[in-house]
Enzyme design. Sequence first.
Site, short mmCIF file in Angstrom:
data_model
loop_
_atom_site.label_atom_id
_atom_site.label_comp_id
_atom_site.label_asym_id
_atom_site.label_seq_id
_atom_site.Cartn_x
_atom_site.Cartn_y
_atom_site.Cartn_z
N ASP A 240 1.27 -0.81 0.40
CA ASP A 240 0.14 -0.21 -0.01
C ASP A 240 1.00 1.25 -0.19
O ASP A 240 0.87 2.80 -0.65
CB ASP A 240 -1.23 -0.06 1.32
CG ASP A 240 -1.96 0.92 0.97
OD1 ASP A 240 -2.37 1.44 0.11
OD2 ASP A 240 -2.46 1.42 2.30
N HIS A 245 4.35 5.39 -2.42
CA HIS A 245 5.02 6.75 -2.22
C HIS A 245 5.66 7.01 -1.35
O HIS A 245 6.73 8.12 -1.48
CB HIS A 245 3.60 6.89 -0.90
CG HIS A 245 2.75 7.07 -1.24
ND1 HIS A 245 2.03 6.72 -2.52
CD2 HIS A 245 0.65 6.13 -0.51
CE1 HIS A 245 0.37 6.94 -2.99
NE2 HIS A 245 0.41 6.21 -1.66
C1 BG6 Z 1 -2.91 6.01 0.11
C2 BG6 Z 1 -3.05 4.60 0.54
O1 BG6 Z 1 -2.82 5.55 -1.28
O2 BG6 Z 1 -2.20 6.81 1.39
C3 BG6 Z 1 -3.96 5.09 2.55
O3 BG6 Z 1 -4.04 3.06 0.29
C4 BG6 Z 1 -2.60 5.93 2.78
O4 BG6 Z 1 -3.87 3.14 2.99
C5 BG6 Z 1 -2.60 7.41 2.15
O5 BG6 Z 1 -3.70 6.31 3.77
C6 BG6 Z 1 -1.93 8.04 2.91
O6 BG6 Z 1 -1.96 9.33 1.60
P1 BG6 Z 1 -1.47 10.24 2.82
O7 BG6 Z 1 -1.43 11.55 1.78
O8 BG6 Z 1 -2.46 11.10 3.26
O9 BG6 Z 1 -0.46 10.57 3.37
#
Ligand code: BG6
Length: 500
Positions: A240, A245
């Site tokens: 995930d 990210h």
């Molecule tokens: C998403 C995930 O891609 O990114 C989520 O699927 C996660 O599980 C989210 O909570 C986090 O994004 P941000 O912008 O809140 O850090």
Amino acid sequence: AHPDPCCFVIFGASGDLTRRLLLPALYNLAASDLMPERFALVGVARGEDTDDSFRARLEEALREFSTRPLTRKTVARILKNVSYVQADPEQEGSFERLKAHIEKVETDVGTGGNRIFYLATPPSGFAPIVTALGQAGLVKQSRDAWRRVIVEKPFGTDLESARKLNESLLEILQEDQIFRMDHYLGKETVQNIMILRFANGLFEPLWNRNHIDHVQITVAETVDVGRRGKFYDATGALRDMVPNHMFQLLSLVAMEAPARFDAPAVRAAKAEVLQAISQYTPAEAMKNSVRAAYEGGVVRGQKVTAYRETPDVLADSATETYVALKLMVDTWRWAGVPFYLRTGKALGARKSEVAIKFKEAPFSMFRNTPVDRLAQNFLVLGIQPDETIKLHFNAKAPGPELEIGGVDMTFRYDDFFDAAPTTGYETLIYDCMAGDGMLFQRADAVEAGWAAVEPFQKAWAKANDRDGGKDLATYPAGTDGPEEADKLISRDGRAWRPLL
Ligand code: BG6
């Protein structure tokens, strides 16, 4: 500048992403006068709906989720040319009808044939939709009209599925028509990593193994899995968050300086870093990773039930809600410098940051403060919710006796820039309209990300087969994660920056 006129087609138009993020982002672009002068929005989904009721739903979504106060004029501008089409790639003739609809809209609104297809659907829809678009002749470009496709996350679930998805898309589309989304690249603080490094002469000379001891990347979340049990239990924290990210953060911190600030050069430099992440053997992968799931606890005053008691999660699930990794990047710049990554749900604090730990002073001439009692030199890039850059260093405490203490030099975005709150999607959508792929993922980078996590996926799957995943640790919800993660870093004589 205004991008070219275009027709913006959203697949998954009835979904959450459209309501919460896409519409508010389009609104913000319009409010900043960054929308094309001629623009049409076509919503596509499987259910039946009329143009009017779809438009009304979008307006409602704007009222609920807009990040700024609405003005009637701008709302009207966004919703002027809205229409809805029921379509389903499985349904005979469905995309021919869609084509006829889009062509009519294009003539009526004068968008000149430029099209963006935004795939805001579950991932199982990506390849079938693109194939159907191809068969209907909707994505063929000409000199006068561009055709682009934005693909949301998750892009595959492992290396093999990502490769297959890339293959399916590339059968129909050219690479430069594909905009693979990672919403972390829409965050100002993430984009700023490149500016910090390459618009300043100060940091880059130190930015290597000669001066940097290690790097820590943290994405800690307080949210628990809640109602996402079905998706999450099949996914887990590694898939995930890490190849997407967290690797965006890693590649921006670790990339070489690109020769130019454009999409090809920047994307090549980022892909190269991911390709240089050490491939561990299964034993090394186990040794250099910690996976864990949360037990019941209290997060910010709210009771949270154990992950395994979440609806749609298997009672004996071996899915992790937390992962910590130690990665090595095998390049001249980074050889021997560990990158420690950690991310998890239901932790005690929400905090995303990149912390760069510099080597300490070679010795301390201050007799009452030996080297190991000096403050550590950290440069901390706060991504969210603190949008800051902090430098931690030593200073003399006032007084006749020599006392040395750690202090912070802090830059806060808020103090210098006065930006309206955004959804984080504005820049990405605008860049796609402008044809700039710099903040999107190239096929090879996505695959390199999956290749880098594959050793962990494989080693964990084997451990699950062997002993049901006994190595899966636990942590009480509301804490800073499992003790095992502390050991992962303390065995190297280092420590995580405190989370709580
Ligand atoms: C998403 C995930 O891609 O990114 C989520 O699927 C996660 O599980 C989210 O909570 C986090 O994004 P941000 O912008 O809140 O850090």
